[in-house]
Design a protein around this motif. Structure first.
Motif, short mmCIF file in Angstrom:
data_model
loop_
_atom_site.label_atom_id
_atom_site.label_comp_id
_atom_site.label_asym_id
_atom_site.label_seq_id
_atom_site.Cartn_x
_atom_site.Cartn_y
_atom_site.Cartn_z
N ALA A 81 -4.77 10.49 -20.09
CA ALA A 81 -5.58 9.87 -21.16
C ALA A 81 -4.73 8.86 -21.93
O ALA A 81 -5.19 7.75 -22.24
CB ALA A 81 -6.13 10.93 -22.10
N ALA A 82 -3.48 9.22 -22.22
CA ALA A 82 -2.62 8.35 -23.03
C ALA A 82 -2.21 7.11 -22.23
O ALA A 82 -2.26 5.98 -22.73
CB ALA A 82 -1.39 9.12 -23.49
N VAL A 83 -1.82 7.30 -20.98
CA VAL A 83 -1.29 6.19 -20.18
C VAL A 83 -2.42 5.24 -19.75
O VAL A 83 -2.23 4.02 -19.69
CB VAL A 83 -0.48 6.73 -18.98
N ALA A 84 -3.60 5.80 -19.50
CA ALA A 84 -4.73 4.97 -19.06
C ALA A 84 -5.18 3.99 -20.15
O ALA A 84 -5.88 3.04 -19.88
CB ALA A 84 -5.90 5.85 -18.64
N GLU A 85 -4.73 4.23 -21.40
CA GLU A 85 -5.10 3.32 -22.50
C GLU A 85 -4.55 1.92 -22.28
O GLU A 85 -5.12 0.95 -22.74
CB GLU A 85 -4.56 3.86 -23.83
N PHE A 86 -3.40 1.81 -21.61
CA PHE A 86 -2.81 0.47 -21.51
C PHE A 86 -2.20 0.13 -20.14
O PHE A 86 -1.78 -0.99 -19.93
CB PHE A 86 -1.77 0.24 -22.61
N ALA A 87 -2.18 1.12 -19.23
CA ALA A 87 -1.70 0.76 -17.87
C ALA A 87 -2.72 -0.18 -17.24
O ALA A 87 -3.87 -0.26 -17.68
CB ALA A 87 -1.57 2.02 -17.02
N LYS A 88 -2.26 -0.89 -16.19
CA LYS A 88 -3.20 -1.79 -15.51
C LYS A 88 -4.13 -0.99 -14.59
O LYS A 88 -5.31 -1.29 -14.47
CB LYS A 88 -2.40 -2.80 -14.68
N ALA A 89 -3.55 0.03 -13.96
CA ALA A 89 -4.32 0.85 -13.03
C ALA A 89 -3.63 2.19 -12.91
O ALA A 89 -2.42 2.29 -13.08
CB ALA A 89 -4.39 0.17 -11.66
N ILE A 90 -4.41 3.24 -12.62
CA ILE A 90 -3.83 4.59 -12.54
C ILE A 90 -4.66 5.46 -11.60
O ILE A 90 -5.89 5.32 -11.55
CB ILE A 90 -3.74 5.22 -13.96
N THR A 91 -3.97 6.34 -10.84
CA THR A 91 -4.70 7.31 -10.00
C THR A 91 -5.05 8.52 -10.85
O THR A 91 -4.21 9.00 -11.63
CB THR A 91 -3.85 7.78 -8.81
N PRO A 92 -6.24 9.07 -10.71
CA PRO A 92 -6.57 10.32 -11.40
C PRO A 92 -6.01 11.52 -10.64
O PRO A 92 -5.67 11.41 -9.47
CB PRO A 92 -8.11 10.34 -11.35
N VAL A 93 -5.91 12.65 -11.32
CA VAL A 93 -5.60 13.92 -10.66
C VAL A 93 -6.59 14.94 -11.22
O VAL A 93 -6.64 15.13 -12.44
CB VAL A 93 -4.16 14.40 -10.96
N PRO A 94 -7.42 15.55 -10.40
CA PRO A 94 -7.53 15.36 -8.95
C PRO A 94 -8.31 14.09 -8.61
O PRO A 94 -8.86 13.45 -9.50
CB PRO A 94 -8.30 16.62 -8.52
N GLY A 95 -8.35 13.77 -7.32
CA GLY A 95 -9.20 12.66 -6.85
C GLY A 95 -8.44 11.37 -6.59
O GLY A 95 -9.05 10.36 -6.27
N GLY A 96 -7.11 11.41 -6.72
CA GLY A 96 -6.33 10.20 -6.46
C GLY A 96 -5.59 10.31 -5.14
O GLY A 96 -6.16 10.09 -4.06
#
Ligand code: NAP
Length: 283
Positions: A246-261
């Motif tokens: 939740a914290a990193v997705a605020e400003f990263a360009k792209a991110i894999t979820p867990v689960p489902g990544g």
């Protein structure tokens, strides 16, 4: 949230697209469905879940899983004999040993008995050596899955500063070599890295495979970074990765979820390598 979510499911679906047709061609040639041998060396839940998920992915594309579960009292010599038998079996395209291995059998010399041409999870020293030399090889499936995700989402690698957290032979080391072969400038971090946050915050591409939930928090990732989280830990709240999503997705360009990544791509990558190995089976 600003980050693009790198969903693994369409990546796995794309990988699966031509596999059924290719395994059917092999089946017609050798007169039977090619098999993937999954060696379960204990009766623990972890290896059972692994064997089931690999078997499910294999069936989807016409590869017949053969789960081999020798008695827990089998000696290393018994297992060695079993592996030699699978190596010599003309229907067996691939041999994987279910993770995690029981500690008494977790020896590189046992894994190295797998024929490198059937080593569809890139576990042998021969394939590790080829990966480290940047040569074509059957690579560890999770490491290859990371590359498949980057390819599917057209994320540039060449010339990028890539940081890998983790140096295990299963993920960290091989993914670092695969990124290097794709012309990234690669830094590998581990527990003795003195300033982990300093290293990760310089990354344009961050691959995390540490097995520590929440290890990578907001202050450790630069805006615009692409983050691939390989971690899988089971907690009371469910399955979680190594990145504070939740914290990193605020400003990263792209991110894999867990689960489902990375997870769904790993099993299909292993099966894709099994189909490639099957194509090399003699008539
Ligand atoms: P591993 O063998 O335990 O290796 C973990 C690596 O992370 C080690 O190199 C370790 O450093 C490093 N590390 C751990 N804590 C750290 C910290 N606080 N700071 C810096 N480095 C740290 O684990 P693995 O087999 O590579 O698996 C890693 C994770 O991926 C686990 O959660 C596992 O369940 C998951 N996994 C996912 C898939 C998938 O399909 N997505 C497949 C396999 C595994 P040292 O070398 O210094 O100890």
């Amino acid at each position: 949230m600003t980050a693009r979510i790198l969903d693994g499911r369409p990546v796995a679906a794309r990988l699966a697209e031509d596999l059924s047709a290719r395994s059917a061609t092999v089946a017609a040639r050798i007169g039977a469905a090619p098999e993937l041998a999954i060696l379960r060396l204990d009766d623990e839940e972890g290896s059972g879940v692994y064997a089931q998920s690999v078997a499910r992915a294999a069936r989807k594309v016409g590869i017949e899983p053969r789960v081999v579960n020798p008695s827990p009292s089998s000696s290393a010599d018994d297992i060695a004999e079993l592996i030699r038998g699978l190596n010599g079996d003309g229907r067996v395209a691939g041999v994987v040993i279910a993770q995690p291995l029981p500690p008494r059998l977790a020896s590189p010399s046992l894994v190295d008995l797998i024929d490198p041409a059937k080593d569809v999870d890139g576990a042998t020293s021969v394939n590790a050596g080829r990966v480290s030399r940047g040569e074509p090889a059957l690579a560890p499936a999770t490491a290859r899955a990371v590359m498949e995700i980057l390819r599917y989402y057209e994320i540039p690698i060449a010339g990028r500063r890539a940081v890998v957290v983790g140096r295990s032979p299963v993920i960290g080391r091989p993914v670092a070599h695969l990124l290097l072969a794709a012309d990234a400038t690669v830094t590998i971090c581990h527990r003795r890295t003195p300033d982990l946050a300093g290293e990760t915050s310089r990354a344009e591409l961050l691959v995390v495979a540490a097995g520590e939930p929440g290890l990578i928090g907001a202050g450790m990732v630069a805006p615009g970074c692409v983050v691939i989280d390989c971690g899988i830990s089971v907690r009371s709240e469910g399955v979680v990765g190594d990145v504070h999503f939740a914290a990193v997705a605020e400003f990263a360009k792209a991110i894999t979820p867990v689960p489902g990544g990375v997870g769904p791509v790993t099993a299909m990558t292993l099966v894709a390598q099994a189909v490639a190995a099957a194509e090399g089976l003699p008539d």
